[in-house]
Design a protein around this motif. Sequence first.
Motif, PDB file in Angstrom:
ATOM      1  N   VAL A  61     -32.837  -5.444  32.167  1.00  0.00           N
ATOM      2  CA  VAL A  61     -32.640  -4.787  33.464  1.00  0.00           C
ATOM      3  C   VAL A  61     -33.149  -3.349  33.372  1.00  0.00           C
ATOM      4  CG1 VAL A  61     -30.923  -3.938  35.107  1.00  0.00           C
ATOM      5  CG2 VAL A  61     -30.728  -6.267  34.197  1.00  0.00           C
ATOM      6  N   HIS A  62     -32.777  -2.648  32.330  1.00  0.00           N
ATOM      7  CA  HIS A  62     -33.243  -1.261  32.141  1.00  0.00           C
ATOM      8  C   HIS A  62     -34.760  -1.218  31.992  1.00  0.00           C
ATOM      9  CE1 HIS A  62     -29.068  -0.381  30.165  1.00  0.00           C
ATOM     10  NE2 HIS A  62     -28.980  -0.548  31.471  1.00  0.00           N
ATOM     11  N   GLU A  63     -35.295  -2.156  31.226  1.00  0.00           N
ATOM     12  CA  GLU A  63     -36.743  -2.221  30.993  1.00  0.00           C
ATOM     13  C   GLU A  63     -37.519  -2.404  32.293  1.00  0.00           C
ATOM     14  OE1 GLU A  63     -39.549  -5.681  29.384  1.00  0.00           O
ATOM     15  OE2 GLU A  63     -38.170  -4.967  27.839  1.00  0.00           O
ATOM     16  N   SER A  64     -36.965  -3.186  33.217  1.00  0.00           N
ATOM     17  CA  SER A  64     -37.666  -3.425  34.485  1.00  0.00           C
ATOM     18  C   SER A  64     -37.969  -2.111  35.192  1.00  0.00           C
ATOM     19  CB  SER A  64     -36.856  -4.346  35.390  1.00  0.00           C
ATOM     20  OG  SER A  64     -35.691  -3.697  35.881  1.00  0.00           O
ATOM     21  N   HIS A  65     -37.021  -1.214  35.171  1.00  0.00           N
ATOM     22  CA  HIS A  65     -37.226   0.096  35.791  1.00  0.00           C
ATOM     23  C   HIS A  65     -38.261   0.904  35.016  1.00  0.00           C
ATOM     24  CE1 HIS A  65     -36.321   4.353  36.562  1.00  0.00           C
ATOM     25  NE2 HIS A  65     -36.085   3.931  37.783  1.00  0.00           N
ATOM     26  N   ALA A  66     -38.144   0.904  33.704  1.00  0.00           N
ATOM     27  CA  ALA A  66     -39.058   1.688  32.865  1.00  0.00           C
ATOM     28  C   ALA A  66     -40.501   1.207  32.994  1.00  0.00           C
ATOM     29  CB  ALA A  66     -38.615   1.623  31.402  1.00  0.00           C
ATOM     30  N   ARG A  67     -40.686  -0.091  33.227  1.00  0.00           N
ATOM     31  CA  ARG A  67     -42.037  -0.651  33.354  1.00  0.00           C
ATOM     32  C   ARG A  67     -42.579  -0.583  34.771  1.00  0.00           C
ATOM     33  NH1 ARG A  67     -43.012  -6.272  31.062  1.00  0.00           N
ATOM     34  NH2 ARG A  67     -45.109  -5.724  31.721  1.00  0.00           N
ATOM     35  N   ALA A  89     -25.605  -1.781  35.326  1.00  0.00           N
ATOM     36  CA  ALA A  89     -27.033  -1.712  34.976  1.00  0.00           C
ATOM     37  C   ALA A  89     -27.899  -1.892  36.217  1.00  0.00           C
ATOM     38  CB  ALA A  89     -27.379  -2.770  33.925  1.00  0.00           C
ATOM     39  N   ILE A  90     -27.532  -2.819  37.074  1.00  0.00           N
ATOM     40  CA  ILE A  90     -28.301  -3.039  38.303  1.00  0.00           C
ATOM     41  C   ILE A  90     -28.211  -1.825  39.207  1.00  0.00           C
ATOM     42  CG2 ILE A  90     -28.403  -4.417  40.415  1.00  0.00           C
ATOM     43  CD1 ILE A  90     -27.581  -6.847  38.614  1.00  0.00           C
ATOM     44  N   LYS A  91     -27.023  -1.246  39.336  1.00  0.00           N
ATOM     45  CA  LYS A  91     -26.862  -0.034  40.147  1.00  0.00           C
ATOM     46  C   LYS A  91     -27.701   1.119  39.591  1.00  0.00           C
ATOM     47  CE  LYS A  91     -23.798   0.732  42.880  1.00  0.00           C
ATOM     48  NZ  LYS A  91     -23.602   0.759  44.311  1.00  0.00           N
ATOM     49  N   ALA A  92     -27.849   1.168  38.280  1.00  0.00           N
ATOM     50  CA  ALA A  92     -28.548   2.284  37.636  1.00  0.00           C
ATOM     51  C   ALA A  92     -30.057   2.268  37.875  1.00  0.00           C
ATOM     52  CB  ALA A  92     -28.268   2.277  36.130  1.00  0.00           C
ATOM     53  N   PRO A  96     -34.567  -3.111  44.346  1.00  0.00           N
ATOM     54  CA  PRO A  96     -33.975  -4.242  45.062  1.00  0.00           C
ATOM     55  C   PRO A  96     -33.809  -5.431  44.118  1.00  0.00           C
ATOM     56  CG  PRO A  96     -36.253  -3.892  45.770  1.00  0.00           C
ATOM     57  CD  PRO A  96     -35.900  -2.783  44.829  1.00  0.00           C
ATOM     58  N   VAL A  97     -32.619  -5.989  44.109  1.00  0.00           N
ATOM     59  CA  VAL A  97     -32.279  -7.113  43.233  1.00  0.00           C
ATOM     60  C   VAL A  97     -31.733  -8.238  44.101  1.00  0.00           C
ATOM     61  CG1 VAL A  97     -30.765  -7.887  41.371  1.00  0.00           C
ATOM     62  CG2 VAL A  97     -31.815  -5.616  41.263  1.00  0.00           C
ATOM     63  N   ILE A  98     -32.287  -9.428  43.897  1.00  0.00           N
ATOM     64  CA  ILE A  98     -31.786 -10.619  44.567  1.00  0.00           C
ATOM     65  C   ILE A  98     -31.012 -11.434  43.543  1.00  0.00           C
ATOM     66  CG2 ILE A  98     -32.364 -12.702  45.885  1.00  0.00           C
ATOM     67  CD1 ILE A  98     -33.214 -10.044  47.279  1.00  0.00           C
ATOM     68  N   GLU A  99     -29.732 -11.654  43.815  1.00  0.00           N
ATOM     69  CA  GLU A  99     -28.892 -12.497  42.962  1.00  0.00           C
ATOM     70  C   GLU A  99     -29.131 -13.949  43.357  1.00  0.00           C
ATOM     71  OE1 GLU A  99     -24.138 -13.426  42.240  1.00  0.00           O
ATOM     72  OE2 GLU A  99     -24.713 -11.630  43.359  1.00  0.00           O
ATOM     73  N   LEU A 100     -29.275 -14.800  42.361  1.00  0.00           N
ATOM     74  CA  LEU A 100     -29.631 -16.189  42.609  1.00  0.00           C
ATOM     75  C   LEU A 100     -28.746 -17.136  41.809  1.00  0.00           C
ATOM     76  CD1 LEU A 100     -31.722 -18.454  43.454  1.00  0.00           C
ATOM     77  CD2 LEU A 100     -32.912 -17.858  41.359  1.00  0.00           C
ATOM     78  N   VAL A 117     -21.979  -8.997  40.400  1.00  0.00           N
ATOM     79  CA  VAL A 117     -23.378  -8.657  40.660  1.00  0.00           C
ATOM     80  C   VAL A 117     -23.614  -8.420  42.152  1.00  0.00           C
ATOM     81  CG1 VAL A 117     -25.760  -9.515  40.508  1.00  0.00           C
ATOM     82  CG2 VAL A 117     -24.160  -9.873  38.601  1.00  0.00           C
ATOM     83  N   SER A 118     -22.995  -9.214  42.997  1.00  0.00           N
ATOM     84  CA  SER A 118     -23.258  -9.157  44.446  1.00  0.00           C
ATOM     85  C   SER A 118     -23.160  -7.764  45.059  1.00  0.00           C
ATOM     86  CB  SER A 118     -22.326 -10.111  45.196  1.00  0.00           C
ATOM     87  OG  SER A 118     -22.618 -11.444  44.885  1.00  0.00           O
ATOM     88  N   PRO A 119     -22.145  -6.960  44.722  1.00  0.00           N
ATOM     89  CA  PRO A 119     -22.072  -5.643  45.339  1.00  0.00           C
ATOM     90  C   PRO A 119     -23.243  -4.722  44.972  1.00  0.00           C
ATOM     91  CG  PRO A 119     -19.953  -6.239  44.392  1.00  0.00           C
ATOM     92  CD  PRO A 119     -20.949  -7.261  43.922  1.00  0.00           C
ATOM     93  N   ALA A 120     -23.935  -5.041  43.889  1.00  0.00           N
ATOM     94  CA  ALA A 120     -25.077  -4.222  43.458  1.00  0.00           C
ATOM     95  C   ALA A 120     -26.410  -4.809  43.917  1.00  0.00           C
ATOM     96  CB  ALA A 120     -25.070  -4.084  41.934  1.00  0.00           C
TER      97      ALA A 120
END
Length: 147
Positions: A61-67, A89-92, A96-100, A117-120
């Motif tokens: 999750v952190h890496e997604s932002h860094a990349r 981590a998702i809030k940080a 946009p994140v889609i929970e599936l 996860v849903s609230p984030a």
Amino acid sequence: MALVYVLNGPNLNMLGVRETSVYGTIDLAGIEKLVHARAERLGMTAEFRQTNHEGVLLDWVHESHARGAVGMVINPGALTHTSIALHDAIKAISLPVIELHLSNVFARESFRHHSWVSPAAKGVICGFGPKGYELALEALASSVSAQ
């Protein structure tokens, strides 16, 4: 092409074998093919991963932002119901994140009705099986283009 992360949590490596009456018979490799094909049609590149380890998922999750990813689809598996760390981590990452979820979690055991996860997340897709991954990518593409 826009980079999106498609992350899968615990036990999803067992798709096609595990509780086929709930999750169906397609395995994770089959879902990955669907994801890459849909992502390409939407002008995106998907980084598709699965882990059974919470800390590894948090690192991704952190890496997604860094990349520089434009967004994320996440099927957190059982971590949905237990991981405040994943919520944080998702809030940080401010993406946009889609929970599936493959199954309709609200038609299952009551402990599955609560998600950390849903609230984030930007939104939640559940109950559509493997098609849910394609729907989540479409929702993400629409969300990103609207920004």
